[in-house]
Enzyme design. Structure first.
Site, PDB file in Angstrom:
ATOM      1  N   TYR A  33       0.830  -1.211   0.000  1.00 26.62           N
ATOM      2  CA  TYR A  33       0.000   0.000   0.000  1.00 26.62           C
ATOM      3  C   TYR A  33       0.856   1.249   0.000  1.00 26.62           C
ATOM      4  CZ  TYR A  33       0.750   0.878   5.034  1.00 26.62           C
ATOM      5  OH  TYR A  33       1.302   1.163   6.253  1.00 26.62           O
ATOM      6  N   LYS A 150       6.446  -2.106   1.944  1.00 28.30           N
ATOM      7  CA  LYS A 150       5.264  -1.521   2.594  1.00 28.30           C
ATOM      8  C   LYS A 150       4.062  -2.450   2.426  1.00 28.30           C
ATOM      9  CE  LYS A 150       3.092   3.038   3.086  1.00 28.30           C
ATOM     10  NZ  LYS A 150       3.132   3.096   4.544  1.00 28.30           N
ATOM     11  N   GLU A 182      11.710   2.213  14.608  1.00 30.71           N
ATOM     12  CA  GLU A 182      10.835   3.301  14.138  1.00 30.71           C
ATOM     13  C   GLU A 182       9.550   3.282  14.956  1.00 30.71           C
ATOM     14  OE1 GLU A 182       9.776   2.537   9.984  1.00 30.71           O
ATOM     15  OE2 GLU A 182       9.795   0.385  10.366  1.00 30.71           O
ATOM     16  N   LEU A 206      10.895   1.070   7.350  1.00 33.37           N
ATOM     17  CA  LEU A 206      10.326   1.537   6.085  1.00 33.37           C
ATOM     18  C   LEU A 206      11.106   2.779   5.645  1.00 33.37           C
ATOM     19  CD1 LEU A 206       7.938   0.985   4.105  1.00 33.37           C
ATOM     20  CD2 LEU A 206       6.896   3.004   5.128  1.00 33.37           C
TER      21      LEU A 206
HETATM   22  N1  PMP Z   1       7.535   3.633   9.069  1.00 35.04           N
HETATM   23  C1  PMP Z   1       6.411   2.902   9.052  1.00 35.04           C
HETATM   24  C2  PMP Z   1       6.413   1.572   9.728  1.00 35.04           C
HETATM   25  C3  PMP Z   1       5.255   3.386   8.424  1.00 35.04           C
HETATM   26  O1  PMP Z   1       4.136   2.656   8.409  1.00 35.04           O
HETATM   27  C4  PMP Z   1       5.281   4.685   7.825  1.00 35.04           C
HETATM   28  C5  PMP Z   1       4.069   5.275   7.169  1.00 35.04           C
HETATM   29  N2  PMP Z   1       3.401   4.432   6.337  1.00 35.04           N
HETATM   30  C6  PMP Z   1       6.480   5.409   7.867  1.00 35.04           C
HETATM   31  C7  PMP Z   1       7.589   4.850   8.496  1.00 35.04           C
HETATM   32  C8  PMP Z   1       6.576   6.772   7.240  1.00 35.04           C
HETATM   33  O2  PMP Z   1       6.607   6.691   5.850  1.00 35.04           O
HETATM   34  P1  PMP Z   1       6.108   7.901   4.954  1.00 35.04           P
HETATM   35  O3  PMP Z   1       6.908   9.092   5.363  1.00 35.04           O
HETATM   36  O4  PMP Z   1       6.414   7.473   3.587  1.00 35.04           O
HETATM   37  O5  PMP Z   1       4.657   8.080   5.231  1.00 35.04           O
END
Ligand code: PMP
Length: 286
Positions: A33, A150, A182, A206
């Site tokens: 996603y 993701k 994270e 991620l």
């Molecule tokens: N880490 C994780 C585990 C996430 O789910 C997300 C957001 N989907 C992020 C980091 C941040 O990613 P982004 O800045 O692309 O939204």
């Protein structure tokens, strides 16, 4: 107003969009996603999200059901159809279904499922939480080893969010081998003596699209950035802390495990980065 969603080529009222019970997204969490933010009716960093989507698909050997231009047009049409000023667009692609349940992937050529919906969030960029900052708890990171993809297998992050809520907090930072990986749905940062410290890229986290942009803006503003793992003890002794994600932008963290970070209020570096990120992203929005 009924929300209009997109499913496999059609724009439909949300209650008319139907997916097979055999869809592998439903049975196996076999799907990926993206969440793209809309500010002022325009998409923030669409190119970044499209690129990461392509990487997630390729790491899982999944076909790409639509190209860059088609995906951009679908996003824009949903913004129009739902009159979204500020909000989010959720996109999901699954490996589809060949009409039964099997661990092995379906035969080549089985169509993927492509689905998108919008979430209207008026005033998203002026969230009161950013003035107050958020509180986090630490929890063990018990996710699988390919967090750089993701995928829609979000049960552990959901459990983490609930653990945080139960503790009267907003989110959880996950810990592996003593180091912060994270947040449940965001990347984690600390600031010590003016240096911005965030975990390096790898399979453990991620690769946040917001992270990439914020680090670029920080370097352009001559701030020092260190990409390395940091410990929970370092975080507890930091001057400031914050998280980034597409929907939270830059959000100050003011408490970790009940201990105030720095002054216990949003710090100057996080606040400045938030301002820069929102300004620059609005300017580059499509
Ligand atoms: N880490 C994780 C585990 C996430 O789910 C997300 C957001 N989907 C992020 C980091 C941040 O990613 P982004 O800045 O692309 O939204």
């Amino acid at each position: 107003m009924t929300r209009i969603v997109y499913l496999n080529g059609d724009y439909l009222p949300e209650n008319e969009a139907k997916i097979s019970i055999f869809d592998r997204g439903f049975l196996m969490a076999d799907g990926v996603y993206e969440v793209t933010t809309v500010l002022g009716g325009k998409l923030l960093d669409f190119a970044g999200h499209a690129k990461r989507l392509e990487r997630s698909l390729s790491e899982l050997e999944m076909d790409k059901p639509a190209g860059f231009d088609d995906l951009l047009e679908i996003h824009r049409e949903l913004v129009r159809a739902n009159d979204i000023e500020d909000g989010l667009i959720y996109l999901q692609i699954t490996r589809g279904s060949d009409g039964d349940r099997d661990f092995a992937y379906p035969a080549a050529g089985t169509p993927a499922t492509l689905m998108l919906f919008t979430q209207s969030k008026p005033g998203l960029a002026t969230s009161p939480a950013a003035q107050k900052g958020i509180k986090v708890i630490s929890i063990p990171d018990q996710r699988w080893g390919r967090r750089d993809i993701k995928t829609v297998q979000l049960l552990y992050p959901s459990m983490g969010k609930m653990m945080a809520k139960t503790a009267g907090c907003d989110d959880a930072w996950m810990i592996e081998d003593g180091h912060v990986t994270e947040g449940t749905s965001n990347n984690a940062y600390i600031i010590k003596n003016g240096r911005i410290i965030t975990r390096h890229l790898g399979n453990e986290i991620l690769h946040g699209i917001t992270r990439a942009a914020v680090l670029r803006f920080a370097r352009e503003a001559q701030m020092e950035v260190e990409e390395r793992a940091f410990t929970l003890a370092e975080a507890l002794a930091a001057d400031e802390a914050f998280i980034t994600s597409a929907s939270a932008f830059v959000m100050p963290v003011v408490e970790i495990d009940g201990v105030a970070v720095g002054s216990g209020a949003p710090g100057p570096v996080a606040s400045r980065l938030r301002e820069i990120y929102i300004d620059e992203s609005r300017k580059a929005a499509v």
